[in-house]
Design a protein around this motif. Structure first.
Motif, short mmCIF file in Angstrom:
data_model
loop_
_atom_site.label_atom_id
_atom_site.label_comp_id
_atom_site.label_asym_id
_atom_site.label_seq_id
_atom_site.Cartn_x
_atom_site.Cartn_y
_atom_site.Cartn_z
N HIS A 83 59.51 44.65 -28.44
CA HIS A 83 58.91 43.86 -29.52
C HIS A 83 58.10 42.69 -28.97
O HIS A 83 57.82 41.73 -29.68
CB HIS A 83 59.99 43.36 -30.48
CG HIS A 83 60.67 44.47 -31.21
ND1 HIS A 83 61.83 45.05 -30.76
CD2 HIS A 83 60.34 45.11 -32.35
CE1 HIS A 83 62.20 46.00 -31.60
NE2 HIS A 83 61.31 46.07 -32.57
N GLY B 128 53.51 39.90 -31.61
CA GLY B 128 52.64 40.05 -32.77
C GLY B 128 51.33 40.77 -32.51
O GLY B 128 50.46 40.81 -33.39
N SER B 129 51.16 41.36 -31.32
CA SER B 129 49.91 42.07 -31.03
C SER B 129 49.73 43.26 -31.96
O SER B 129 50.70 43.82 -32.49
CB SER B 129 49.91 42.55 -29.57
OG SER B 129 50.81 43.65 -29.41
N SER B 130 48.49 43.69 -32.15
CA SER B 130 48.22 44.83 -33.01
C SER B 130 48.86 46.10 -32.45
O SER B 130 49.32 46.96 -33.21
CB SER B 130 46.71 45.03 -33.17
OG SER B 130 46.09 45.24 -31.91
N LEU C 134 51.74 46.30 -30.80
CA LEU C 134 53.16 46.28 -31.14
C LEU C 134 53.39 46.51 -32.62
O LEU C 134 54.37 47.18 -33.01
CB LEU C 134 53.79 44.96 -30.70
CG LEU C 134 53.92 44.75 -29.19
CD1 LEU C 134 54.42 43.34 -28.89
CD2 LEU C 134 54.86 45.79 -28.58
N LYS C 135 52.52 45.98 -33.44
CA LYS C 135 52.66 46.19 -34.88
C LYS C 135 52.55 47.67 -35.22
O LYS C 135 53.31 48.20 -36.04
CB LYS C 135 51.61 45.38 -35.64
CG LYS C 135 51.87 43.89 -35.66
CD LYS C 135 50.76 43.15 -36.40
CE LYS C 135 51.01 41.64 -36.42
NZ LYS C 135 49.91 40.91 -37.10
N THR C 136 51.61 48.34 -34.57
CA THR C 136 51.44 49.78 -34.81
C THR C 136 52.62 50.57 -34.25
O THR C 136 53.14 51.47 -34.91
CB THR C 136 50.14 50.27 -34.15
OG1 THR C 136 49.03 49.55 -34.67
CG2 THR C 136 49.93 51.76 -34.39
N SER D 227 64.27 41.16 -28.10
CA SER D 227 63.06 41.98 -28.19
C SER D 227 63.27 43.36 -27.60
O SER D 227 62.57 44.31 -27.96
CB SER D 227 61.91 41.28 -27.47
OG SER D 227 60.78 42.11 -27.39
N GLU E 110 61.39 53.09 -35.69
CA GLU E 110 61.28 52.72 -34.27
C GLU E 110 61.88 53.78 -33.35
O GLU E 110 61.61 53.77 -32.15
CB GLU E 110 61.99 51.38 -34.03
CG GLU E 110 61.31 50.22 -34.70
CD GLU E 110 61.91 48.88 -34.34
OE1 GLU E 110 61.40 47.86 -34.82
OE2 GLU E 110 62.91 48.85 -33.58
N ASN F 30 55.69 49.61 -33.71
CA ASN F 30 56.98 49.34 -34.36
C ASN F 30 56.95 49.50 -35.88
O ASN F 30 57.95 49.23 -36.55
CB ASN F 30 57.46 47.94 -33.98
CG ASN F 30 57.81 47.83 -32.50
OD1 ASN F 30 58.45 48.71 -31.95
ND2 ASN F 30 57.37 46.76 -31.86
N SER F 31 55.83 49.95 -36.41
CA SER F 31 55.78 50.17 -37.85
C SER F 31 56.62 51.39 -38.22
O SER F 31 56.67 52.37 -37.48
CB SER F 31 54.33 50.39 -38.29
OG SER F 31 53.79 51.56 -37.70
#
Length: 222
Positions: A133, A153-155, A157-159, A188, A165, A161-162
Motif C-alpha cells: 500500500h 496514494g499513487s495512481s 497503487l489505487k488501481t 502497508s 486485493e 488495490n481497488s
C-alpha cells in the motif's frame, strides 16, 4: 527347489511393492517456485533462501530466480514476470507455480495476478516485506518510475488495490515487520484476504535472509 523358492519370494515382494508404492501419476509433486526481487536489487538477493530450500530437498529445477530492470514501471515488470512463469511451466511441465516476492517485487507480482491472468498459473503467493500500500519513504526516489508508483496514494497503487486485493483461488500470505524503516506505515505490507503474519522487529533487507521467515514461507507453499 531352492531356486524355485527364491523366484517365488522375489515375485511376491515385487507384487507387494506395487500395491503400496504410489504410481508416478499419483506421486506427490511440488510447484516450482519463482522468486521476485525488489528495488535496487537482483536475483542474487535470494541466494540465502535458495540454499536453504536446497538443503530441505528442493532441486535446482524447482527454484527459479530472475533479474529485471527495477527502475521501470511495475506493470512492465509484471508482463515480463508473466513470460517467466510461462517459461518455467513449459520447462517443468508443472500446472502452476508459487511466487515469493520481496519488497517492491510484491507490486509487479500482484499486478500480474490481478491484471495479467496470473491467478490461473499461480498456486501460492507470499509477499515478504511487500510495499503493498505504498511507503512515504518512496518520495526520496520518485525520479524512478517504479519508485514513484510506491508513493502513498499513487495512481498505480489505487488501481492495484481497488476491489479485491487477493483475487482468484490463489493462497495469499504476507510477512511484515513492526520496525521496517523502508515501509511506513508498517501495516502497508498487509493485504486484505491474506494470511498476514507479523514477524516482529526485523530490518527490511533482513526479511528475505532471515531463517525464521524462510521457514514460514517454506511451510506456507509446501
Amino acid at each position: 527347489m531352492r531356486r524355485f523358492v527364491r523366484t517365488v519370494l522375489v515375485a511376491a515382494l515385487v507384487v507387494a511393492a506395487s500395491l503400496v508404492a504410489p504410481s508416478p501419476a499419483h506421486a506427490a509433486t511440488r510447484n516450482p517456485v519463482i522468486f521476485v526481487h525488489g528495488l535496487s536489487s537482483s536475483a542474487s538477493t535470494w541466494n540465502t533462501w535458495i540454499g536453504k530450500f536446497k538443503a530441505d530437498g528442493y532441486t535446482s529445477s524447482e527454484l527459479h530466480t530472475w533479474s529485471y530492470d527495477w527502475k521501470q514501471s511495475n506493470a512492465t515488470t509484471a508482463t515480463q514476470l508473466k513470460t517467466k512463469v510461462q517459461e518455467v511451466l513449459a520447462a517443468t511441465g508443472a500446472a502452476k507455480v508459487d511466487l515469493v516476492a520481496h519488497s517492491m517485487g510484491a507490486l509487479s507480482s500482484r499486478w500480474y495476478l490481478k491484471y495479467g491472468g496470473g491467478t490461473s498459473a499461480v498456486d501460492d503467493f507470499v509477499s515478504v516485506a511487500g510495499v503493498n500500500h505504498g511507503t512515504d519513504v518512496a518520495v526520496f526516489c520518485a525520479f524512478y518510475t517504479s519508485c514513484k508508483e510506491m508513493v502513498l496514494g499513487s495512481s498505480f497503487l489505487k488501481t492495484l488495490n481497488s476491489g479485491d486485493e487477493t483475487p482468484g483461488s490463489v493462497d495469499y500470505a504476507t510477512l511484515w515487520s513492526t520496525c521496517d524503516a523502508l515501509i511506513n506505515p508498517d501495516e502497508s505490507a498487509k493485504l486484505d484476504g491474506a494470511v498476514n503474519t507479523s514477524v516482529g522487529c526485523k530490518g527490511h533487507t533482513d526479511m528475505n535472509d532471515d531463517s525464521g521467515n524462510y521457514t514460514k514461507v517454506r511451510d506456507f507453499i509446501a
